[in-house]
Design a protein around this motif. Structure first.
Motif, mmCIF file in Angstrom:
data_model
loop_
_atom_site.group_PDB
_atom_site.id
_atom_site.type_symbol
_atom_site.label_atom_id
_atom_site.label_comp_id
_atom_site.label_asym_id
_atom_site.label_seq_id
_atom_site.Cartn_x
_atom_site.Cartn_y
_atom_site.Cartn_z
ATOM 1 N N ASP A 98 0.693 -1.362 -0.175
ATOM 2 C CA ASP A 98 0.167 -0.130 -0.063
ATOM 3 C C ASP A 98 0.823 1.380 0.045
ATOM 4 O OD1 ASP A 98 -2.197 -1.603 0.166
ATOM 5 O OD2 ASP A 98 -2.579 -0.909 2.240
ATOM 6 N N CYS A 128 -4.347 -8.245 -7.765
ATOM 7 C CA CYS A 128 -3.539 -7.375 -7.121
ATOM 8 C C CYS A 128 -3.452 -7.279 -5.794
ATOM 9 C CB CYS A 128 -4.052 -5.615 -7.379
ATOM 10 S SG CYS A 128 -4.241 -5.355 -9.138
ATOM 11 N N GLY A 130 -2.035 -5.210 -2.647
ATOM 12 C CA GLY A 130 -1.601 -4.032 -2.211
ATOM 13 C C GLY A 130 -2.103 -3.124 -3.427
ATOM 14 N N ASP A 131 -2.270 -1.852 -2.669
ATOM 15 C CA ASP A 131 -3.131 -0.780 -3.398
ATOM 16 C C ASP A 131 -2.333 -0.184 -4.315
ATOM 17 O OD1 ASP A 131 -5.609 -0.688 -2.326
ATOM 18 O OD2 ASP A 131 -5.009 0.901 -0.705
ATOM 19 N N LYS A 132 -1.071 -0.358 -4.375
ATOM 20 C CA LYS A 132 -0.376 0.342 -5.548
ATOM 21 C C LYS A 132 -0.353 -0.160 -6.642
ATOM 22 C CE LYS A 132 1.560 3.803 -3.340
ATOM 23 N NZ LYS A 132 1.278 5.205 -3.799
ATOM 24 N N ARG A 134 -2.796 -1.931 -7.845
ATOM 25 C CA ARG A 134 -4.222 -1.627 -8.265
ATOM 26 C C ARG A 134 -4.270 -0.198 -8.869
ATOM 27 N NH1 ARG A 134 -9.007 -0.944 -4.371
ATOM 28 N NH2 ARG A 134 -7.803 1.085 -4.518
ATOM 29 N N ALA A 135 -3.620 0.859 -8.251
ATOM 30 C CA ALA A 135 -3.688 1.919 -8.787
ATOM 31 C C ALA A 135 -3.203 2.291 -10.034
ATOM 32 C CB ALA A 135 -3.159 3.041 -7.843
ATOM 33 N N SER A 138 -5.350 -0.311 -12.655
ATOM 34 C CA SER A 138 -6.796 -0.034 -12.956
ATOM 35 C C SER A 138 -6.965 0.937 -14.083
ATOM 36 C CB SER A 138 -7.330 0.321 -11.812
ATOM 37 O OG SER A 138 -6.936 1.277 -11.209
ATOM 38 N N ALA A 148 -8.624 -7.647 -5.725
ATOM 39 C CA ALA A 148 -7.542 -6.779 -4.998
ATOM 40 C C ALA A 148 -7.534 -6.498 -3.530
ATOM 41 C CB ALA A 148 -7.668 -5.314 -5.577
ATOM 42 N N CYS A 149 -6.323 -6.486 -2.943
ATOM 43 C CA CYS A 149 -6.539 -6.520 -1.419
ATOM 44 C C CYS A 149 -5.587 -5.319 -1.200
ATOM 45 C CB CYS A 149 -6.160 -8.015 -0.803
ATOM 46 S SG CYS A 149 -4.568 -8.524 -1.442
ATOM 47 N N ASN A 150 -5.968 -4.928 0.157
ATOM 48 C CA ASN A 150 -5.039 -3.874 0.654
ATOM 49 C C ASN A 150 -4.613 -4.180 2.071
ATOM 50 O OD1 ASN A 150 -7.260 -3.245 1.774
ATOM 51 N ND2 ASN A 150 -7.561 -1.252 0.742
ATOM 52 N N GLU A 151 -4.115 -3.168 2.702
ATOM 53 C CA GLU A 151 -3.606 -3.428 4.142
ATOM 54 C C GLU A 151 -2.376 -4.394 3.916
ATOM 55 O OE1 GLU A 151 -4.191 -2.401 7.715
ATOM 56 O OE2 GLU A 151 -4.716 -0.881 6.326
#
Lengths: 294, 157
Positions: A98, A128, A130-132, A134-135, A138, A148-151
């Motif tokens: 993230d 994906c 981690g957020d990065k 995906r960002a 996407s 997609a998963c975060n944290e």
């Protein structure tokens, strides 16, 4: 003595109002700038310290995990498992986190996947982590992302995280035959490699040419074996990714502190020079004023 | 399976008595878990593992196979003759053609570092969660927890 200074001060403030572009005004602007750059340097320095501590822990843990990763991928190599031509569905797992501010770790993973997607957009789906990632992905390939998963990245990854992720991947409706995990393999504090780990489905494994040398296998055993090995591969790649991320953040923050230091030096020089110029100018004004009175 | 491997071993040994003992006669054994690495490509004499298709012993030149670990105790007989007992919760066993053996466990600990009362507590907690489980999934999870708890208690005794 004091009376004389009292006369000078209103003169100076008058100067500011008349000429905001030079003299005291620029001096003020420079000092504000200098202060903010100093603050930035403090922040980057402390971020470097934090990531150095996190890095040493991540590296210690990575050493423990490497045999798991090696062990899990050995079966695929020794049994010579390969993709089946009739089932082109592929799954790509992007292992990032993230948090940003760590050089090109996330972009290099995303770039690797983007290159693959550019070749074959139809049969590849992306997970994906981690957020990065995906960002980044996407924007162009939003419809290829199935999960997609975060944290990820706040705390060191655990086996539980990996098994939850593996569970979510296996429970998704997407039936893939082959897959790959794209992650950054940690080499040293200053370098990492973007690499891939293969993942195969049950049908691929049963079609493997050398599977017959393995004794007493039934589908259920192989299925459970593959599920567990997916979790251990994910765990391993997450550990590698976390370690490269922290080491890369450490270098990035070190560079940032160095650059801030350079800026501070330059600004201090300009600040002193401007201050000296202001003093000289005021002196000239006073002296010439006094000379005019004589 | 163990019996077969033993007979295999005997037949091979008869043939290779004249030749120098090569690397392939030894087992390259790896036992790793998420928290600790016990062996990394070390040579050992024998390994006994609990699996869902029955417990079995692994000697060098075991027939290649895959198995899924059951909660229980893995005993490793080292080259020096020492027996090391390690408790594993779950994981996989891979025996490859080149006589390399990999045991990957989710959690593994030496038996001597287990605590009897803590093991009992794990078991009773699992049993209580079994009785309070309402959904199918919760029941399955509790059943697994009980299995691990029972194996833990058995390992400590």
């Amino acid at each position: 003595m004091l009376g004389r200074f009292g006369k000078v001060t209103p003169l100076v403030t008058q100067n500011v109002q008349l000429q905001p572009q030079c003299g005291m005004a620029t001096l003020k602007a420079i000092s504000i700038r200098l202060k903010s750059v100093k603050n930035i340097q403090k922040i980057t320095q402390s971020m470097k310290m934090v990531s150095a501590a996190k890095y040493s822990r991540a590296e210690r843990e990575l050493k423990q995990v490497r045999p798991i990763g090696d062990g899990a991928k050995q079966f695929y190599e020794k049994a010579e498992v390969g993709p089946i031509a009739e089932q082109p569905q592929k799954l790509v797992i992007a292992v990032t986190s993230d948090r940003g501010l760590c050089g090109a770790v996330h972009t290099s993973v995303a770039r690797h996947i983007r290159n693959e997607l550019a070749l074959d957009e139809q049969n590849i789906k992306v997970v994906c982590v981690g957020d990065k990632s995906r960002a980044i992905l996407s924007r162009i390939y939003g419809k290829n992302i199935i999960l997609a998963c975060n944290e990820i990245g706040r705390l060191p990854p655990t086996f539980l995280d990996a098994s939850k992720l593996a569970d979510a991947i296996l429970k998704s409706d997407y039936k893939f035959s082959t897959g790959e995990i794209v992650y950054n393999r940690f080499k040293s504090v200053v370098s990492y490699n973007t690499q891939t780990l293969p993942v195969f489905s049950l049908s691929c494994v049963t079609a493997a040419p050398k599977l017959s040398v393995y004794d007493s296998l039934d589908d259920e055993v192989v299925q459970s074996y593959l599920e567990f090995s997916l979790a251990s591969l994910l765990f391993y790649s997450m550990k590698e990714g976390a370690c490269s991320e922290q080491s890369s953040r450490m270098t990035a923050m070190d560079n940032a502190s160095k650059n801030a230091g350079e800026m501070i030096d330059k600004l201090t020089l300009t600040f002193n020079r401007t201050r000296q110029a202001v003093i000289t100018r005021e002196l000239i004004e006073i002296i010439s004023g006094a000379a005019a009175l004589d | 399976m163990a019996l077969r491997s033993v007979t295999r071993l005997f037949s091979r040994r008869a043939l290779s008595t004249t030749t120098v003992r090569g690397y392939s006669d030894e087992m390259s054994f790896t036992l790793a878990s998420g928290n600790q690495v016990f062996y990394d490509a070390k040579s050992v004499k024998q390994v006994d593992v609990p699996s869902f298709s029955g417990s079995f012993g692994i000697l060098p030149k075991h027939v290649p196979t895959l198995a899924v670990l059951k909660p229980g105790v893995v005993s490793v007989i080292e080259d020096s003759g020492n027996v090391k007992k390690i408790f594993v919760s779950s994981g996989t066993v891979t025996i490859n053609e080149d006589s390399s053996v990999q045991i990957l466990a989710e959690e593994a600990h030496p038996v001597e570092s287990l605590d009897r009362s803590a093991a009992q507590e794990v078991l009773s907690k699992a049993q209580s969660s079994m009785s309070s489980a309402s959904t199918e999934q919760a029941r399955a999870e509790a059943a697994i927890a009980i299995e691990v708890g029972e194996a833990l208690v058995k390992a400590v005794e």
